[in-house]
Design a protein around this motif. Structure first.
Motif, short mmCIF file in Angstrom:
data_model
loop_
_atom_site.label_atom_id
_atom_site.label_comp_id
_atom_site.label_asym_id
_atom_site.label_seq_id
_atom_site.Cartn_x
_atom_site.Cartn_y
_atom_site.Cartn_z
N GLN A 279 -13.87 25.08 -13.44
CA GLN A 279 -14.06 24.00 -12.49
C GLN A 279 -14.59 22.74 -13.19
O GLN A 279 -15.42 22.83 -14.10
N ARG A 384 -16.18 18.58 -1.97
CA ARG A 384 -16.37 19.23 -3.27
C ARG A 384 -16.21 20.75 -3.14
O ARG A 384 -15.56 21.39 -3.99
N GLN A 387 -12.77 22.11 -3.15
CA GLN A 387 -12.14 22.24 -4.47
C GLN A 387 -12.41 23.63 -5.05
O GLN A 387 -11.54 24.22 -5.70
N PRO A 390 -10.41 26.58 -2.20
CA PRO A 390 -9.24 25.90 -1.63
C PRO A 390 -8.57 26.67 -0.50
O PRO A 390 -7.77 26.09 0.25
#
Length: 485
Positions: A279, A384, A387, A390
């Motif tokens: 990430q 955030r 991400q 998902p």
């Protein structure tokens, strides 16, 4: 029937609740605990007073339940994380506790950031660095109150301190201490290398042993029994970081659901079985209450605590607030509010304020802006977290703000996500009680409770564009404010 006591020590209240083996609430009490702020940026708590209030809340809960104290077979504590509750070498409170919302260490954190310290820590701790971390507070004490720092005997967090008051035993509970920046997330233990990086050489020896959430940490002492009404010898487990407790009660079992908490803090959390090293964002990880799982969360003190401040200042009524906001068109006003009364997620040192007020605006427009500002700040964290998760398709919502149908519809419309609101009474207390049940080999089926009582809020797509446009203005406004720091 056996019963289990859950204690929840939050930013505003201490609560205690008794549950039976099926999770039914049998007694509850709560008391406000003052936050002392006699200097700008300070947020402290009187430790003996906290214990006295906690003891009284326990006593009231037992009295309300009309149950015999010896029917209580286990006690768990859920509490806010971070901060520093210090004892001296004689196991006495070493001054006031310093809470996670304290900002006195702001300059120290800025210095660490300039020196690249967070980047060195993150691969080991999976933590970011900010003012409310124990390490930030400890470094401030070392520099500005060296005599007090030299007298430290034990470094605790809030539920570690209350558990010590109940049992006389010293431990640091894993879900909380794992987010201290002194704990190596991969190794699952304290790491002196971290202390050295932070200029806190020797502090590791001041940290009590780590204990897991559901392990017995000690038993109620005779002295604690006298002031709480509990039976001496009642087992007390390690307990939980309140973010973990809330996630547990929200039924987060995989990566398809996220949970958001509206309290003093805005927290968005998810559960995973692995640390993802690929990430690009520095996601905060912590040990979860289940083996081989981690909680991932984004948080800032930018949530419903802002509304609480307005309610207290002008003695407002929640129902009236909701009625006034509901009477306004969604997201059409020019008024913006940045919810940074207790801290910011847009930049260190940023403060709260309104912008865009004109002569035709009424109180309702300001309150609407407060509701929106809290949601806009939340969106920073939610974007955030999506991400990292998902595949998340539902947002479970807990905390006091979840009781406002108006606020929740705004959240659904703004995010475009389906909301699931568990009707779980006192999730902090229940999570702590659930962990305590494990000492007796009991497992409460939380899914049954959640499936029976879940409010679903569907987004209204007609309002999405208006909220997104106002959110764009909010982001632009906060960016402009950074020049004021």
């Amino acid at each position: 029937m056996n019963y289990y006591l859950g204690i929840d020590c939050g930013g505003t209240f201490v609560k205690a609740a008794l549950f039976d083996e099926a999770g039914n609430l049998r007694g509850i009490a709560r008391e406000n605990v003052p936050v002392i702020s006699d200097k700008a940026g300070y947020a402290e708590r009187d430790m003996p007073q906290l214990w006295q209030i906690c003891a009284e809340v326990i006593r009231k809960t037992i009295a309300e339940s009309k149950l015999p104290p010896d029917s209580i077979k286990g006690i768990g504590i859920s509490a806010q994380g971070k901060g520093a509750f210090l004892l001296d070498q004689n196991r006495q409170p070493l001054g006031r506790a310093i809470l996670s919302s304290d900002q006195r260490a702001l300059d120290i954190v800025k210095q660490w950031q300039k020196a690249g310290v967070p980047e060195k820590l993150y691969p080991l701790t999976r933590q970011t660095l900010w003012t409310g971390h124990p390490v930030s507070i400890l470094r401030w004490l070392k520099e500005y109150e060296p005599e007090r720092y030299a007298r430290i005997g034990s470094v605790l967090m809030s539920h570690d301190y209350l558990r010590f008051c109940l049992t006389g035993e010293l431990y640091c509970e894993e879900t909380n201490i794992s987010e201290s920046n002194l704990y190596n997330m991969e190794k699952g233990e304290y790491d002196p290398v971290l202390a050295d990086l932070l200029g806190l050489e020797g502090i590791i020896e001041k940290l009590p042993p780590v204990i897991q959430s559901d392990r017995i940490a000690g038993y109620v002492t005779e002295q604690a029994a006298k002031v709480t009404g509990l039976a001496a010898g009642t087992p007390v487990v390690g307990g939980l970081f309140d973010v973990v407790s809330t996630a547990l009660c929200a039924g987060l079992e995989d990566e398809t659901k996220l949970n958001t908490v509206f309290g003093t803090w805005c927290v968005v959390s998810g559960i995973t079985d692995h640390i993802d090293p690929n990430q690009s964002l520095p996601f905060v990880y912590g040990r979860y209450a289940e083996k081989n799982k981690f909680i991932v969360h984004e948080a800032s003190p930018t949530s419903a605590g802002n509304l609480e401040w307005f309610v207290k200042q002008w003695n407002l009524d929640y129902q009236r607030i909701n009625e006034e906001i509901a009477a306004l068109p969604p997201a059409v006003g020019s008024v913006l509010f940045v919810p940074f009364l207790y801290g910011s997620n847009a930049g260190l040192g940023m403060q709260a304020g309104f912008y865009g007020i004109q002569s035709h605006h009424r109180r309702a427009h300001l309150l609407q802006a407060v509701y929106e500002g809290v949601l806009f700040s939340l969106m920073y964290h939610l974007d955030r977290m999506l991400q990292r998760f998902p595949h998340a398709n539902a947002l479970r919502v807990t905390g006091g703000a979840a009781k406002s149908a108006v606020w929740m519809q705004m959240l659904a419309d703004f995010t475009g996500m389906k909301l699931e609101i568990p009707k779980v009474e006192e999730s902090g207390c229940l999570g702590a009680a659930v962990i305590a049940m494990r000492t007796s080999g009991k497992t409460l089926n939380l899914d049954n409770i959640l499936n029976k009582a879940m409010t679903v809020v569907q987004p209204n797509p007609d309002n999405y564009a208006a909220y997104r446009e106002k959110y764009r203005r909010y982001v632009k406004f906060t960016e402009a404010l950074k020049a004021m720091i």
